[in-house]
Enzyme design. Structure first.
Site, PDB file in Angstrom:
ATOM      1  N   TRP A 196       9.029  -6.168   9.597  1.00 28.03           N
ATOM      2  CA  TRP A 196       8.083  -5.113   9.219  1.00 28.03           C
ATOM      3  C   TRP A 196       8.174  -4.003  10.272  1.00 28.03           C
ATOM      4  O   TRP A 196       8.176  -4.272  11.479  1.00 28.03           O
ATOM      5  CB  TRP A 196       6.654  -5.685   9.157  1.00 28.03           C
ATOM      6  CG  TRP A 196       5.656  -4.613   8.843  1.00 28.03           C
ATOM      7  CD1 TRP A 196       5.270  -4.206   7.606  1.00 28.03           C
ATOM      8  CD2 TRP A 196       4.952  -3.798   9.784  1.00 28.03           C
ATOM      9  NE1 TRP A 196       4.381  -3.181   7.710  1.00 28.03           N
ATOM     10  CE2 TRP A 196       4.157  -2.893   9.038  1.00 28.03           C
ATOM     11  CE3 TRP A 196       4.924  -3.718  11.178  1.00 28.03           C
ATOM     12  CZ2 TRP A 196       3.338  -1.947   9.626  1.00 28.03           C
ATOM     13  CZ3 TRP A 196       4.105  -2.766  11.769  1.00 28.03           C
ATOM     14  CH2 TRP A 196       3.313  -1.900  10.998  1.00 28.03           C
ATOM     15  N   ASP A 364      -4.014   2.008  -1.833  1.00 27.81           N
ATOM     16  CA  ASP A 364      -4.854   0.814  -1.938  1.00 27.81           C
ATOM     17  C   ASP A 364      -6.348   1.145  -1.816  1.00 27.81           C
ATOM     18  O   ASP A 364      -6.736   2.026  -1.060  1.00 27.81           O
ATOM     19  CB  ASP A 364      -4.437  -0.116  -0.781  1.00 27.81           C
ATOM     20  CG  ASP A 364      -4.911  -1.527  -0.972  1.00 27.81           C
ATOM     21  OD1 ASP A 364      -5.657  -1.775  -1.919  1.00 27.81           O
ATOM     22  OD2 ASP A 364      -4.520  -2.373  -0.151  1.00 27.81           O
ATOM     23  N   ARG A 440      -2.450 -12.278   4.314  1.00 25.07           N
ATOM     24  CA  ARG A 440      -3.238 -11.053   4.127  1.00 25.07           C
ATOM     25  C   ARG A 440      -4.455 -11.343   3.242  1.00 25.07           C
ATOM     26  O   ARG A 440      -4.824 -10.554   2.399  1.00 25.07           O
ATOM     27  CB  ARG A 440      -2.384  -9.938   3.527  1.00 25.07           C
ATOM     28  CG  ARG A 440      -2.806  -8.549   3.966  1.00 25.07           C
ATOM     29  CD  ARG A 440      -2.201  -7.447   3.094  1.00 25.07           C
ATOM     30  NE  ARG A 440      -2.387  -6.151   3.701  1.00 25.07           N
ATOM     31  CZ  ARG A 440      -2.422  -5.008   3.041  1.00 25.07           C
ATOM     32  NH1 ARG A 440      -2.279  -4.975   1.751  1.00 25.07           N
ATOM     33  NH2 ARG A 440      -2.592  -3.877   3.658  1.00 25.07           N
ATOM     34  N   LYS A 473       3.121   3.510  -7.318  1.00 24.04           N
ATOM     35  CA  LYS A 473       3.707   2.797  -6.172  1.00 24.04           C
ATOM     36  C   LYS A 473       3.394   1.320  -6.381  1.00 24.04           C
ATOM     37  O   LYS A 473       2.245   0.911  -6.291  1.00 24.04           O
ATOM     38  CB  LYS A 473       3.077   3.327  -4.879  1.00 24.04           C
ATOM     39  CG  LYS A 473       3.530   2.619  -3.610  1.00 24.04           C
ATOM     40  CD  LYS A 473       2.889   3.305  -2.394  1.00 24.04           C
ATOM     41  CE  LYS A 473       3.105   2.565  -1.090  1.00 24.04           C
ATOM     42  NZ  LYS A 473       2.307   3.136   0.004  1.00 24.04           N
ATOM     43  N   TRP A 474       4.409   0.536  -6.706  1.00 24.71           N
ATOM     44  CA  TRP A 474       4.256  -0.896  -7.012  1.00 24.71           C
ATOM     45  C   TRP A 474       4.512  -1.668  -5.728  1.00 24.71           C
ATOM     46  O   TRP A 474       5.638  -1.734  -5.261  1.00 24.71           O
ATOM     47  CB  TRP A 474       5.244  -1.273  -8.099  1.00 24.71           C
ATOM     48  CG  TRP A 474       5.262  -2.711  -8.524  1.00 24.71           C
ATOM     49  CD1 TRP A 474       5.380  -3.805  -7.723  1.00 24.71           C
ATOM     50  CD2 TRP A 474       5.184  -3.217  -9.870  1.00 24.71           C
ATOM     51  NE1 TRP A 474       5.384  -4.961  -8.477  1.00 24.71           N
ATOM     52  CE2 TRP A 474       5.267  -4.636  -9.794  1.00 24.71           C
ATOM     53  CE3 TRP A 474       5.062  -2.622 -11.131  1.00 24.71           C
ATOM     54  CZ2 TRP A 474       5.243  -5.436 -10.927  1.00 24.71           C
ATOM     55  CZ3 TRP A 474       5.037  -3.435 -12.257  1.00 24.71           C
ATOM     56  CH2 TRP A 474       5.116  -4.821 -12.149  1.00 24.71           C
ATOM     57  N   ASP A 475       3.454  -2.246  -5.184  1.00 25.44           N
ATOM     58  CA  ASP A 475       3.545  -2.899  -3.877  1.00 25.44           C
ATOM     59  C   ASP A 475       3.567  -4.418  -4.041  1.00 25.44           C
ATOM     60  O   ASP A 475       3.218  -4.963  -5.096  1.00 25.44           O
ATOM     61  CB  ASP A 475       2.327  -2.468  -3.042  1.00 25.44           C
ATOM     62  CG  ASP A 475       2.587  -2.521  -1.544  1.00 25.44           C
ATOM     63  OD1 ASP A 475       3.556  -3.178  -1.121  1.00 25.44           O
ATOM     64  OD2 ASP A 475       1.803  -1.909  -0.789  1.00 25.44           O
ATOM     65  N   MET A 476       3.934  -5.119  -2.979  1.00 24.54           N
ATOM     66  CA  MET A 476       3.988  -6.594  -2.981  1.00 24.54           C
ATOM     67  C   MET A 476       3.897  -7.011  -1.521  1.00 24.54           C
ATOM     68  O   MET A 476       4.841  -6.826  -0.776  1.00 24.54           O
ATOM     69  CB  MET A 476       5.311  -7.006  -3.603  1.00 24.54           C
ATOM     70  CG  MET A 476       5.461  -8.459  -3.931  1.00 24.54           C
ATOM     71  SD  MET A 476       6.044  -9.405  -2.514  1.00 24.54           S
ATOM     72  CE  MET A 476       6.475 -10.920  -3.289  1.00 24.54           C
ATOM     73  N   ASN A 477       2.719  -7.524  -1.144  1.00 29.17           N
ATOM     74  CA  ASN A 477       2.430  -7.595   0.288  1.00 29.17           C
ATOM     75  C   ASN A 477       2.421  -8.969   0.941  1.00 29.17           C
ATOM     76  O   ASN A 477       1.883  -9.120   2.035  1.00 29.17           O
ATOM     77  CB  ASN A 477       1.085  -6.911   0.568  1.00 29.17           C
ATOM     78  CG  ASN A 477       1.269  -5.416   0.784  1.00 29.17           C
ATOM     79  OD1 ASN A 477       2.187  -5.001   1.474  1.00 29.17           O
ATOM     80  ND2 ASN A 477       0.409  -4.623   0.178  1.00 29.17           N
ATOM     81  N   CYS A 523       7.796  -0.962  -3.474  1.00 24.41           N
ATOM     82  CA  CYS A 523       7.360  -1.064  -2.089  1.00 24.41           C
ATOM     83  C   CYS A 523       7.023  -2.529  -1.856  1.00 24.41           C
ATOM     84  O   CYS A 523       6.613  -3.227  -2.772  1.00 24.41           O
ATOM     85  CB  CYS A 523       6.103  -0.203  -1.929  1.00 24.41           C
ATOM     86  SG  CYS A 523       5.221  -0.439  -0.376  1.00 24.41           S
ATOM     87  N   ASP A 545       6.866   0.941   6.556  1.00 30.13           N
ATOM     88  CA  ASP A 545       5.545   1.412   6.989  1.00 30.13           C
ATOM     89  C   ASP A 545       5.641   2.105   8.341  1.00 30.13           C
ATOM     90  O   ASP A 545       4.655   2.671   8.816  1.00 30.13           O
ATOM     91  CB  ASP A 545       4.563   0.241   7.078  1.00 30.13           C
ATOM     92  CG  ASP A 545       4.000  -0.123   5.707  1.00 30.13           C
ATOM     93  OD1 ASP A 545       4.129   0.692   4.778  1.00 30.13           O
ATOM     94  OD2 ASP A 545       3.434  -1.223   5.574  1.00 30.13           O
TER      95      ASP A 545
END
Ligand code: GLA
Length: 727
Positions: A196, A364, A440, A473-477, A523, A545
């Site tokens: 990251w 978010d 998270r 914005k398609w995120d995956m955290n 993302c 990021d």
């Protein structure tokens, strides 16, 4: 061009500058003969060393020696080849092993799509495909090796379709996409490890005996490693030397393994990671592997890079946005994090609009009751307390300012504190015996369950239909742990990781069908899903990021090694930077972000006036050069990662009339002179205007130009080179 020489039993695949040859020995064994600079002949089966590696037809008593030394096109496990296998099966009796022998072939123009998977594409004018069918008599398993050779770029793609034609149920325990056996030539291996905030650092090391493995078991592709590896001759530079590069078009668990054995032969395998994987194949069922891309360059790393860029621009990205100018955006994340309401966002938008910014992206925090990262994932309805009037009101107000509106989503996740979890705790990815672990403070949805995937997709579709939303914005955290499904049958639990990816691809495909004009940006906690699979759906991906311009130099250099510049989401953020606390001049932050898809990630209302005043001219620069940057040929001139002092790259237009040089002086060493840079990619005989001089391309590329030393650290400069006249 693809041909088959019947007499010599040799297939030859040609791209403009490379050849790839496969020979069939004794009508049974497909072996790898050659890959490299283009050659003329097919009478080269002697390279399979038939006098040294005696085939079983000639020496049955030493079949194992043959299987363990022959350069296999697709290596089988359990039957005498002790090197890394590409495929293996376990039968119902628990026994494994395969011997896939040649059965037939077909050659046709164009390329088939891969069912359910992203892949490169091309018409009959762009490429040709060879399919070699192999069969294992004992199990009835069939494997179709598919190779596509492109006519306009030096890329060959490979994938494998596996069909159980026998009566018994089989379990695939590995099914890789690529196997390449060749003589080792003291190669070095190049990979793109990261983390990251530190994605895609170029790493190069000697290969030597033993194995080098690059892999992900996180259920996403690319924070720790990239599904990419290259082997290069030790002298390989940007402009000289050999390099063989491999890249998997996939966004989940992968493995690339390069092994040098006692015979000094190198085996490269690449595909879906065999760990935590098995796939049930009942009689008649089939499995499609993802696609692997192979690129060979005999002219250094630069040519390899440009081949990848061309292939991905012309034959992978499908979005209608790919050649269009992307709107300059401002993203709310670093400007407000979770702390916003309609008024704050509109305030940001108003100020941004006056500065010429074209789109506001609400990141978010807009849904459920989310005001930190501890809740509401899965509750895809607007938080009316924060945003009275909902997204429609907000989008309309933003549109009224002349701006577009974009939205962040994270559809694959579920918070424990959510209505969705309370209604469907069984939709969490988990094993039956153990409490799943949070990351998270969130769980992953079990997308191998179509009911959960369809429900979430419908929620997202209804949000996107509720207002004028032009970008997502398609995120995956978080990574995938506790990989189990309460829904899937016990003997299919090994399929979950791959089924999960297939479900994500299906959701993104549906999204693009339902909203064909949507600008999608993928993302994953920064750049953890920067992979070719994602590019098939989204023309741009959030790079990292880490928005500090100096840290970004290495991240962007690693990304540009294989990805077109237009795919890198790159934003100007606040100073001191939120992570590094570094102060970098606003101008430099702008010029570094110019390399990618440009935007801002800051509270424009709080910017010092002299910085805010620079925004319109930064945007004008982006508009002036975006076409060139997106479509031009990229040349790496100097690497800050290598020299620790300065960074420089160049983009040359396809017609070679214009070039743009981006130079960043990271450290102003005391008592140093100007830097000499040698340009690349120009026409030798043409005369160009550059740095106030009129010089031929030959002079600019050999003798070079001087870039004056600037005052202080972190200074940047753009240099434009334009055709003055042709000789
Ligand atoms: C990830 C992304 C960020 C931001 C946050 C929001 O970390 O990379 O850009 O969207 O999620 O939670």
């Amino acid at each position: 061009m693809i041909s088959f020489d019947e007499k010599n039993q040799v297939f030859k695949l040609d791209t403009p500058n490379t050849s790839y040859l496969i020979g069939i020995v004794d009508g049974k064994y497909p072996g790898h003969i050659y890959y490299g600079n283009k050659i003329d002949d097919t009478s080269v089966a002697y390279l399979l060393r038939p006098e040294e590696i005696l085939s079983p037809d000639r020496c049955a008593r030493e079949k194992v020696s043959f299987l363990d030394a022959f350069p296999m096109e697709y290596s089988c496990g359990g039957a005498g080849d002790f090197r890394e296998s590409s495929i293996n099966v376990r039968a119902a009796d628990g026994q494994d092993g395969l011997e896939l022998l040649y059965a037939s072939y077909q050659i046709f123009p164009g390329k088939k799509a891969l069912e359910g998977l992203p892949a490169t594409w091309g018409s009959g004018e762009d490429c040709d495909t060879l399919e070699i069918t192999l069969q294992d008599k004992a199990t009835g398993l069939m494997a179709v090796l598919s190779y596509t050779a492109f006519r306009d770029t030096d890329a060959i793609t490979r994938s494998v379709r596996i069909v159980n034609q026998g009566q018994e149920t089989l379990y695939l325990t590995r099914a890789l996409s690529l196997c390449l056996d060749m003589d080792n030539e003291n190669f070095e291996v190049i990979s793109l490890p990261g983390a990251w905030g530190r994605e895609r650092r170029i790493q190069r090391k000697p290969l030597g005996y033993g194995s080098a493995v690059f892999e992900s078991l996180y259920g996403k592709s690319s924070h720790e490693e990239q599904p990419f590896a290259a082997v290069a001759s030790a002298n390989c530079t940007q402009t000289e030397g050999k390099v063989y590069a491999f890249h998997l078009v996939y966004s989940g668990n992968f493995m690339t393994k390069l092994s040098v054995n006692r015979f000094d032969s190198l085996r490269v395998v690449m595909g879906v990671h065999p760990e935590r994987f098995y796939w049930k194949l009942a009689s008649g069922e089939s499995f499609q592997t993802p696609e692997a891309v192979m690129v060979y360059s005999g002219q250094g790393l630069g040519a390899m890079t440009r081949t990848f860029h061309r292939l991905y621009r012309d034959h992978l990205i499908r979005s209608p946005w790919k050649k269009k100018e992307r709107p300059v955006l401002i993203n709310s994340w670093e400007a407000a994090y979770f702390d916003f309401d309609t008024e704050k966002i509109l305030g940001l938008a108003r100020e941004a609009a006056t500065a010429g910014i074209e789109m506001l992206v609400l990141d978010d925090g807009w849904f459920g009751h989310r005001s930190s990262d501890d809740s509401s994932l899965g509750d895809w309805f607007v938080n009316e307390k924060k945003l009275p009037g909902g997204l429609k009101y907000l989008a309309d107000e933003i549109n009224a300012l002349g701006m577009k509106f974009g939205l962040w989503i994270e559809p694959e996740m579920i918070s424990e504190d959510s209505e969705l979890y309370r209604a469907h705790p069984e939709w969490v990815l988990r094993t039956a015996r153990r409490e799943p672990a949070q990351s998270r403070e969130q769980y992953v949805l079990d997308l191998s369950n179509p009911e959960a995937a369809d429900y979430i997709y419908e929620q997202i579709r209804s949000v996107l239909s509720s207002a004028h939303i032009e970008y997502v914005k398609w995120d995956m955290n978080r990574p995938l742990a506790d990989v189990g499904s309460l829904k899937l049958e016990p003997d299919r639990q090994g399929e979950i990781m791959h089924r999960y990816m297939l479900a994500v691809y299906r959701m993104q495909e549906r999204l693009l069908c339902d909203f064909p004009e949507l600008l999608l940006e993928n993302c994953s906690a920064g750049g953890a899903r920067f992979d070719p699979g994602m590019l098939y759906y989204s023309p741009q991906i959030w790079c990292s990021d880490m928005t500090d311009a100096v840290e970004r130099l290495a991240i962007q250099e690693g990304t540009m090694l294989i990805y077109p510049l237009s795919t890198m989401g790159a934003h100007v953020s606040d100073c001191p930077n939120h992570v590094t606390m570094r102060q970098v001049p606003f101008e430099t932050r702008g010029l570094v972000a110019l390399a990618g898809t440009f935007g801002y990630e800051l509270d424009v209302r709080k910017l010092p006036e002299e910085e805010r005043a620079q925004i319109p001219s930064q945007i004008a620069l982006y508009k002036k050069y975006h076409g060139l940057i997106a479509d031009g040929e990229y040349y790496r001139i100097a690497s800050y990662q290598e020299n620790h002092l300065y960074d420089c790259f160049e983009v040359v237009s396809q017609d070679q009339k214009t070039a743009l040089v981006c130079f960043v002086q990271v450290l102003a060493e005391p008592n140093k002179k100007s830097r000499r840079i040698r340009l690349q990619g120009l026409k030798e005989d043409w005369v160009y205007e550059a740095g106030g001089q009129r010089l031929t391309g030959r002079t600019l590329m050999n003798a070079g130009l001087l870039v004056e030393r600037m005052q202080g650290d972190f200074q940047a400069k753009l240099l434009e080179v334009r055709l003055a006249c042709r000789i």
